[in-house]
Design a protein around this motif. Structure first.
Motif, PDB file in Angstrom:
ATOM      1  N   ARG A  34     -15.433  26.397  22.898  1.00 56.16           N
ATOM      2  CA  ARG A  34     -15.185  26.922  21.553  1.00 56.16           C
ATOM      3  C   ARG A  34     -15.102  25.766  20.554  1.00 56.16           C
ATOM      4  O   ARG A  34     -14.490  24.733  20.835  1.00 56.16           O
ATOM      5  CB  ARG A  34     -13.874  27.710  21.536  1.00 56.16           C
ATOM      6  CG  ARG A  34     -13.579  28.400  20.194  1.00 56.16           C
ATOM      7  CD  ARG A  34     -12.267  29.153  20.247  1.00 56.16           C
ATOM      8  NE  ARG A  34     -12.282  30.214  21.245  1.00 56.16           N
ATOM      9  CZ  ARG A  34     -12.769  31.441  21.029  1.00 56.16           C
ATOM     10  NH1 ARG A  34     -13.293  31.735  19.846  1.00 56.16           N
ATOM     11  NH2 ARG A  34     -12.731  32.351  21.990  1.00 56.16           N
ATOM     12  N   PHE A  35     -15.747  25.947  19.408  1.00 54.37           N
ATOM     13  CA  PHE A  35     -15.641  24.962  18.338  1.00 54.37           C
ATOM     14  C   PHE A  35     -14.250  25.009  17.718  1.00 54.37           C
ATOM     15  O   PHE A  35     -13.661  26.081  17.557  1.00 54.37           O
ATOM     16  CB  PHE A  35     -16.675  25.249  17.244  1.00 54.37           C
ATOM     17  CG  PHE A  35     -18.080  24.814  17.584  1.00 54.37           C
ATOM     18  CD1 PHE A  35     -18.469  23.493  17.389  1.00 54.37           C
ATOM     19  CD2 PHE A  35     -19.003  25.716  18.074  1.00 54.37           C
ATOM     20  CE1 PHE A  35     -19.759  23.077  17.684  1.00 54.37           C
ATOM     21  CE2 PHE A  35     -20.289  25.324  18.380  1.00 54.37           C
ATOM     22  CZ  PHE A  35     -20.677  23.998  18.196  1.00 54.37           C
ATOM     23  N   ASP A  36     -13.739  23.831  17.359  1.00 54.44           N
ATOM     24  CA  ASP A  36     -12.555  23.760  16.513  1.00 54.44           C
ATOM     25  C   ASP A  36     -13.006  23.934  15.058  1.00 54.44           C
ATOM     26  O   ASP A  36     -14.063  24.484  14.801  1.00 54.44           O
ATOM     27  CB  ASP A  36     -11.846  22.421  16.723  1.00 54.44           C
ATOM     28  CG  ASP A  36     -11.259  22.312  18.129  1.00 54.44           C
ATOM     29  OD1 ASP A  36     -10.903  23.353  18.702  1.00 54.44           O
ATOM     30  OD2 ASP A  36     -11.160  21.173  18.636  1.00 54.44           O
ATOM     31  N   GLN A  37     -12.222  23.443  14.115  1.00 50.84           N
ATOM     32  CA  GLN A  37     -12.608  23.544  12.716  1.00 50.84           C
ATOM     33  C   GLN A  37     -13.765  22.587  12.417  1.00 50.84           C
ATOM     34  O   GLN A  37     -13.668  21.378  12.660  1.00 50.84           O
ATOM     35  CB  GLN A  37     -11.420  23.241  11.818  1.00 50.84           C
ATOM     36  CG  GLN A  37     -10.349  24.316  11.845  1.00 50.84           C
ATOM     37  CD  GLN A  37     -10.905  25.687  11.453  1.00 50.84           C
ATOM     38  OE1 GLN A  37     -11.468  25.837  10.374  1.00 50.84           O
ATOM     39  NE2 GLN A  37     -10.751  26.675  12.333  1.00 50.84           N
ATOM     40  N   VAL A  38     -14.844  23.145  11.898  1.00 52.87           N
ATOM     41  CA  VAL A  38     -16.058  22.381  11.609  1.00 52.87           C
ATOM     42  C   VAL A  38     -16.243  22.343  10.097  1.00 52.87           C
ATOM     43  O   VAL A  38     -15.942  23.314   9.396  1.00 52.87           O
ATOM     44  CB  VAL A  38     -17.284  23.013  12.289  1.00 52.87           C
ATOM     45  CG1 VAL A  38     -18.510  22.115  12.129  1.00 52.87           C
ATOM     46  CG2 VAL A  38     -17.003  23.257  13.778  1.00 52.87           C
ATOM     47  N   GLN A  39     -16.758  21.221   9.601  1.00 52.81           N
ATOM     48  CA  GLN A  39     -16.852  21.015   8.160  1.00 52.81           C
ATOM     49  C   GLN A  39     -18.304  21.083   7.672  1.00 52.81           C
ATOM     50  O   GLN A  39     -19.244  21.097   8.458  1.00 52.81           O
ATOM     51  CB  GLN A  39     -16.256  19.655   7.787  1.00 52.81           C
ATOM     52  CG  GLN A  39     -14.813  19.472   8.201  1.00 52.81           C
ATOM     53  CD  GLN A  39     -14.321  18.059   7.957  1.00 52.81           C
ATOM     54  OE1 GLN A  39     -15.049  17.213   7.449  1.00 52.81           O
ATOM     55  NE2 GLN A  39     -13.069  17.802   8.324  1.00 52.81           N
ATOM     56  N   GLY A  40     -18.454  21.080   6.353  1.00 55.51           N
ATOM     57  CA  GLY A  40     -19.756  20.943   5.722  1.00 55.51           C
ATOM     58  C   GLY A  40     -20.723  22.065   6.062  1.00 55.51           C
ATOM     59  O   GLY A  40     -20.322  23.225   6.207  1.00 55.51           O
ATOM     60  N   PRO A  41     -22.009  21.751   6.198  1.00 51.58           N
ATOM     61  CA  PRO A  41     -23.016  22.787   6.421  1.00 51.58           C
ATOM     62  C   PRO A  41     -22.867  23.511   7.753  1.00 51.58           C
ATOM     63  O   PRO A  41     -23.490  24.551   7.961  1.00 51.58           O
ATOM     64  CB  PRO A  41     -24.343  22.012   6.366  1.00 51.58           C
ATOM     65  CG  PRO A  41     -23.977  20.601   6.676  1.00 51.58           C
ATOM     66  CD  PRO A  41     -22.611  20.403   6.101  1.00 51.58           C
ATOM     67  N   TRP A  42     -22.044  22.959   8.639  1.00 56.50           N
ATOM     68  CA  TRP A  42     -21.838  23.576   9.950  1.00 56.50           C
ATOM     69  C   TRP A  42     -20.518  24.338  10.031  1.00 56.50           C
ATOM     70  O   TRP A  42     -20.115  24.763  11.112  1.00 56.50           O
ATOM     71  CB  TRP A  42     -21.863  22.493  11.040  1.00 56.50           C
ATOM     72  CG  TRP A  42     -23.041  21.597  10.934  1.00 56.50           C
ATOM     73  CD1 TRP A  42     -23.060  20.317  10.465  1.00 56.50           C
ATOM     74  CD2 TRP A  42     -24.396  21.914  11.270  1.00 56.50           C
ATOM     75  NE1 TRP A  42     -24.340  19.808  10.498  1.00 56.50           N
ATOM     76  CE2 TRP A  42     -25.177  20.765  10.983  1.00 56.50           C
ATOM     77  CE3 TRP A  42     -25.024  23.047  11.790  1.00 56.50           C
ATOM     78  CZ2 TRP A  42     -26.551  20.721  11.193  1.00 56.50           C
ATOM     79  CZ3 TRP A  42     -26.399  23.012  11.996  1.00 56.50           C
ATOM     80  CH2 TRP A  42     -27.145  21.868  11.701  1.00 56.50           C
ATOM     81  N   SER A  43     -19.850  24.534   8.899  1.00 59.10           N
ATOM     82  CA  SER A  43     -18.505  25.117   8.906  1.00 59.10           C
ATOM     83  C   SER A  43     -18.469  26.529   9.486  1.00 59.10           C
ATOM     84  O   SER A  43     -17.425  26.960  10.005  1.00 59.10           O
ATOM     85  CB  SER A  43     -17.933  25.122   7.491  1.00 59.10           C
ATOM     86  OG  SER A  43     -18.740  25.904   6.621  1.00 59.10           O
ATOM     87  N   ALA A  44     -19.586  27.240   9.412  1.00 53.40           N
ATOM     88  CA  ALA A  44     -19.614  28.609   9.950  1.00 53.40           C
ATOM     89  C   ALA A  44     -19.400  28.642  11.460  1.00 53.40           C
ATOM     90  O   ALA A  44     -19.081  29.698  12.029  1.00 53.40           O
ATOM     91  CB  ALA A  44     -20.940  29.280   9.602  1.00 53.40           C
ATOM     92  N   LEU A  45     -19.542  27.483  12.122  1.00 53.56           N
ATOM     93  CA  LEU A  45     -19.328  27.425  13.570  1.00 53.56           C
ATOM     94  C   LEU A  45     -17.844  27.366  13.945  1.00 53.56           C
ATOM     95  O   LEU A  45     -17.516  27.477  15.134  1.00 53.56           O
ATOM     96  CB  LEU A  45     -20.035  26.201  14.160  1.00 53.56           C
ATOM     97  CG  LEU A  45     -21.564  26.205  14.103  1.00 53.56           C
ATOM     98  CD1 LEU A  45     -22.114  24.867  14.558  1.00 53.56           C
ATOM     99  CD2 LEU A  45     -22.121  27.338  14.972  1.00 53.56           C
ATOM    100  N   SER A  46     -16.979  27.217  12.985  1.00 53.42           N
ATOM    101  CA  SER A  46     -15.546  27.095  13.279  1.00 53.42           C
ATOM    102  C   SER A  46     -15.051  28.274  14.108  1.00 53.42           C
ATOM    103  O   SER A  46     -15.299  29.442  13.772  1.00 53.42           O
ATOM    104  CB  SER A  46     -14.753  27.012  11.980  1.00 53.42           C
ATOM    105  OG  SER A  46     -15.110  25.871  11.236  1.00 53.42           O
ATOM    106  N   SER A  47     -14.375  27.952  15.215  1.00 55.04           N
ATOM    107  CA  SER A  47     -13.743  28.925  16.125  1.00 55.04           C
ATOM    108  C   SER A  47     -14.742  29.775  16.906  1.00 55.04           C
ATOM    109  O   SER A  47     -14.344  30.702  17.615  1.00 55.04           O
ATOM    110  CB  SER A  47     -12.785  29.847  15.360  1.00 55.04           C
ATOM    111  OG  SER A  47     -11.782  29.092  14.701  1.00 55.04           O
TER     112      SER A  47
END
Length: 493
Positions: free
Chosen positions: A382-395
């Motif tokens: 599982r992704f943790d908090q992701v930033q920038g253009p990839w932020s939608a992947l968070s969690s």
């Protein structure tokens, strides 16, 4: 249980063997039969992690998809020998899912007799466990310079007593000469195994082919049993990953994904779902001009590599290193997967001579050390908090796989000096301070519906939909009696 064996041979590489084998697997599975695919030897850097006697191992991606089409659990016996090219004259040899350094160091012509017993045993086990085994050949069976060491075409057909189809790509031209020439170069006993010719990728009115199929049958005794129309959007990953740009845009383009096509690219089949997402265009980038027109909303992807240091050197020779760095500095998204992740770091360190030492692109403060042990595993993370253009992947949780020699970690001196690095998937993915650059060892991200939904708000057709479509297409353009006879008649010559 003793399976009837069907073998798909081709007049050349790219004729359509893998596609047709996959369609046949799903067709016979739909008849309620227990089906398994088989390819004795595959040469490809597209591989998947599957079950093996020792735990997990690698097989070619084509056989992985064929197993799923057959509704079977993929295992290493379906592709007992996998050759992963590392250079023009060198391949890593994977036998029954495991890397064999001894075989990798063995000259090609001396390898056949060493591996044939394992190949034959794997095929015999599949025959004993199934109703139908659909076998794929490699290249052409008429390579007369290779017949004495053949372990993938005629030797397999004889061992399996297989009924054989011979497929050709008519779109390339010369199809009837290719069919006749291939048949004519086979030994007489093997000519008898060819029960049908298949014309693949035909454009136009099939009635215009007459009288060529009839003339060919007069010469060979072999009927043309199917004429398959050209079909770009079937949705099955190409066996070697790279596909024609004519088939890579689905609807009006809203995002371009530029994938760097270096010489030892690997696992490009994992990008097939992007090809099927409406509005996404895949672009194979081989020089800076291919990246020149990208917007900041577009992506640059560094895919897997079978030989990271040499592909990194090629990338620099083309001037792509500057183009990639410039895209990131302009705020564009850059993604590195496996070998691509390793390239994004500061350095490749290779004390064992596995891949090579090299400075990285310096877009992530990471260092990769190559080790003798190879990581081959299935992964759920599982992704943790992701930033920038990839932020939608968070969690987002994703299921995929890892295949790599290198082990990557933060550059301790740079981090101590204040460089910023975000680990967004423990031990598997890292992100730059600004968020534009993301690197991961995780293969198969875009095959996860939750990832596609998060990043694009859309879904690609599922593999089940693709397999059903392949079988429908085959059944529409092939007489049912032909498909039935392939498993009713059996040659024991």
């Amino acid at each position: 249980m003793t399976a009837r064996c069907i073998m798909v041979l081709g007049t050349s590489s790219g004729a359509g063997k893998s596609w047709l084998t996959t369609a046949l697997c799903r067709h016979y599975a739909r008849q309620g039969l227990k089906v398994a695919p088989f390819k004795a030897q595959n040469m490809s850097n597209n591989a998947r992690v599957v079950a093996s006697a020792s735990g997990l191992g690698e097989i070619g991606s084509a056989q992985y998809f064929q197993a799923l089409a057959a509704k079977a659990e993929p295992d290493v016996r379906m592709n007992p020998l996998l050759l992963k090219p590392e250079a023009d004259t060198r391949s890593q040899v994977v036998l029954l899912g495991q890397v064999s350094q001894v075989l990798s160091d063995t000259p090609w012509r001396g390898r056949s007799e060493k591996v044939w017993p394992k190949i034959a045993a794997a095929l015999d086990e599949l025959i004993a466990e199934n109703d139908v085994v659909v076998i794929e050949g490699a290249g052409s069976p008429a390579e007369i310079n290779l017949m004495d060491s053949d372990i993938v075409n005629l030797r397999v057909a004889r061992h399996a007593h297989a009924q054989c189809l011979l497929v050709t790509d008519i779109d390339k031209g010369g199809a009837f000469a290719h069919l006749y020439g291939t048949w004519a170069l086979l030994p007489p006993e093997d000519q008898k195994r060819i029960t049908g010719f298949v014309l693949n990728k035909f454009r136009g009115d099939a009635s215009l082919l007459a009288p060529a199929p009839e003339m060919l049958q007069t010469l060979t005794g072999v009927p043309t049993v199917a004429v398959l129309p050209m079909w770009w959007q079937h949705g099955l990953p190409e066996e070697d990953g790279v596909f024609d740009d004519r088939s890579s845009a689905n609807g009006s383009v809203t995002k371009t994904v530029a994938v760097i096509a270096y010489p030892r690219i690997s696992n490009l089949d994992e990008f097939q779902p992007l090809k099927n997402v409406p509005g996404v265009r895949l672009l194979w980038a081989r020089n800076p001009a291919d990246l020149a027109g990208l917007q900041t909303s577009d992506w640059v992807v560094l895919p897997g590599s079978k030989h990271t240091s040499s592909d990194l050197a090629w990338l620099r020779q083309q001037g792509l290193d500057s183009a990639i760095t410039e895209h990131a500095h302009r705020g564009g998204a850059v993604l590195g997967i496996c070998g691509g992740l390793q390239m994004l770091g500061e350095a490749l360190i290779d004390p064992h001579g596995i891949d090579g030492n090299a400075p990285g692109l310096g877009l992530l403060p990471l260092v990769t050390h190559f080790s003798l042990d190879k990581t081959v595993t299935k992964t759920v993370a599982r992704f943790d908090q992701v930033q920038g253009p990839w932020s939608a992947l968070s969690s987002i949780e994703a299921a995929g796989y890892e295949i790599h020699h290198g082990q990557t970690q933060g550059h301790s001196a740079m981090l101590a000096a204040g460089s910023s690095l975000h680990e967004v998937m423990p031990g598997l993915a890292w992100q730059s301070s600004g968020g534009q650059v993301l690197g991961t060892y995780f293969h198969g991200l875009f095959e996860c519906p939750a990832v596609l939904q998060a990043l694009f708000g859309a879904q690609a057709p599922t593999l089940e939909t693709v397999f059903e479509g392949l079988a429908d297409f085959l059944e529409t353009h092939t007489d049912a009696s032909v498909l039935r006879r392939l498993i009713e008649d059996r040659t024991d010559r």
